[in-house]
Design an enzyme around this catalytic site. Structure first.
Site, PDB file in Angstrom:
ATOM      1  N   ARG A  34       0.843  -1.210   0.000  1.00  7.11           N
ATOM      2  CA  ARG A  34       0.000   0.000   0.000  1.00  7.11           C
ATOM      3  C   ARG A  34       0.869   1.249   0.000  1.00  7.11           C
ATOM      4  O   ARG A  34       0.628   2.191   0.746  1.00  7.11           O
ATOM      5  CB  ARG A  34      -0.921  -0.009   1.212  1.00  7.11           C
ATOM      6  CG  ARG A  34      -1.882  -1.183   1.176  1.00  7.11           C
ATOM      7  CD  ARG A  34      -2.794  -1.205   2.359  1.00  7.11           C
ATOM      8  NE  ARG A  34      -3.559  -2.443   2.357  1.00  7.11           N
ATOM      9  CZ  ARG A  34      -4.250  -2.869   3.370  1.00  7.11           C
ATOM     10  NH1 ARG A  34      -4.296  -2.161   4.483  1.00  7.11           N
ATOM     11  NH2 ARG A  34      -4.907  -4.001   3.295  1.00  7.11           N
ATOM     12  N   CYS A  35       1.838   1.252  -0.855  1.00 10.14           N
ATOM     13  CA  CYS A  35       2.848   2.311  -0.903  1.00 10.14           C
ATOM     14  C   CYS A  35       2.791   2.994  -2.266  1.00 10.14           C
ATOM     15  O   CYS A  35       2.347   2.403  -3.249  1.00 10.14           O
ATOM     16  CB  CYS A  35       4.227   1.661  -0.678  1.00 10.14           C
ATOM     17  SG  CYS A  35       5.642   2.742  -0.843  1.00 10.14           S
ATOM     18  N   GLY A  36       3.251   4.209  -2.321  1.00 11.10           N
ATOM     19  CA  GLY A  36       3.336   4.907  -3.601  1.00 11.10           C
ATOM     20  C   GLY A  36       4.283   4.241  -4.582  1.00 11.10           C
ATOM     21  O   GLY A  36       4.244   4.531  -5.774  1.00 11.10           O
TER      22      GLY A  36
END
Length: 187
Positions: A34-36
Site C-alpha cells: 500500500r505504498c506509492g
C-alpha cells in the site's frame, strides 16, 4: 562475509538459507502493498521473467515499518502479489528492515552500501521527501539505514553487495547493472 551466511523465513513458514542462491545474481527488495512505490512489483516481475533463466533471482521481503503500508498477514500479501502483479519471484514473511528487531540480513545489507540520497526528479519524490522530513526525520539521521519501502540491493554471484538502489530508482533503470553482473554467471 556474504549474504550466504543469512537465512530468512519463506512464505511457507520454513527457514530458507540464502546459500541456496549461491552463483546467482540476486536483487533483495523490501516491499509493501500500500505504498506509492507498490507499482514497482510489476517491473520487478518483468525483470525476473526476463533474466531468471540467465541466473537472476529477486527476493522480496514485505515490511510494515513505513507508515503501516504492509498491514496484511503473510498469506494475504502473497495472494495480493500474485493476483495484482503476477509476482512469481520468492517472497519471504514480513521482516523488520531497520531499527529495533532489524533482521540481521538487512543490518548487513544496509551497512555494506550506504544511503546516497533519493532521486529528487522521481515523481513520487515530491511526496516522499516532504513526508520523511515532516513525519519521520529520524529515518534520515544516519547514512546507512533503509529509509523507505522498495529499497533494492543488487548482489553478485559471489554473494557480495554491489549496489544499493533507493525507492526512487525504478526497477527497469537497474537493468544495465543486472546485465553487467549476469555476464559473469554460468547457468
Amino acid at each position: 562475509m556474504s549474504i550466504y551466511q543469512f537465512s530468512a523465513v519463506a512464505m511457507n513458514g520454513r527457514e530458507k538459507s540464502l546459500d541456496e542462491y549461491s552463483g546467482k545474481v540476486v536483487l533483495i527488495v523490501n516491499t509493501a502493498g500500500r505504498c506509492g512505490f507498490t507499482y514497482q512489483y510489476s517491473d520487478l516481475q518483468k525483470l525476473y521473467e526476463r533474466y531468471k533463466d540467465k541466473g537472476f533471482v529477486i527476493l522480496g521481503f514485505p515490511c510494515n515499518q513505513f507508515d503501516n503500508q504492509e498491514p496484511d498477514e503473510n498469506d494475504k500479501i502473497q495472494t495480493n502479489c500474485m493476483l495484482n502483479y503476477g509476482v512469481s519471484f520468492p517472497l519471504f514473511q514480513k521482516t523488520r528492515v531497520r531499527d529495533t528487531g532489524i533482521h540481521p540480513l538487512f543490518k548487513y545489507l544496509s551497512h555494506q552500501k550506504k544511503f546516497e540520497g533519493f532521486n529528487k526528479f522521481h515523481p513520487v519524490s515530491k511526496i516522499l521527501i516532504p513526508l520523511l522530513n515532516d513525519k519521520h526525520p529520524e529515518y534520515l539521521l544516519d547514512d546507512h539505514s533503509i529509509k523507505w519501502n522498495f529499497t533494492k540491493f543488487l548482489i553478485d554471484s559471489e554473494g557480495e553487495v554491489i549496489k544499493r538502489f533507493e525507492s526512487t530508482t525504478d526497477p527497469i533503470d537497474m537493468e544495465h547493472d543486472i546485465e553487467a553482473l549476469l555476464a559473469d554467471v554460468r547457468v
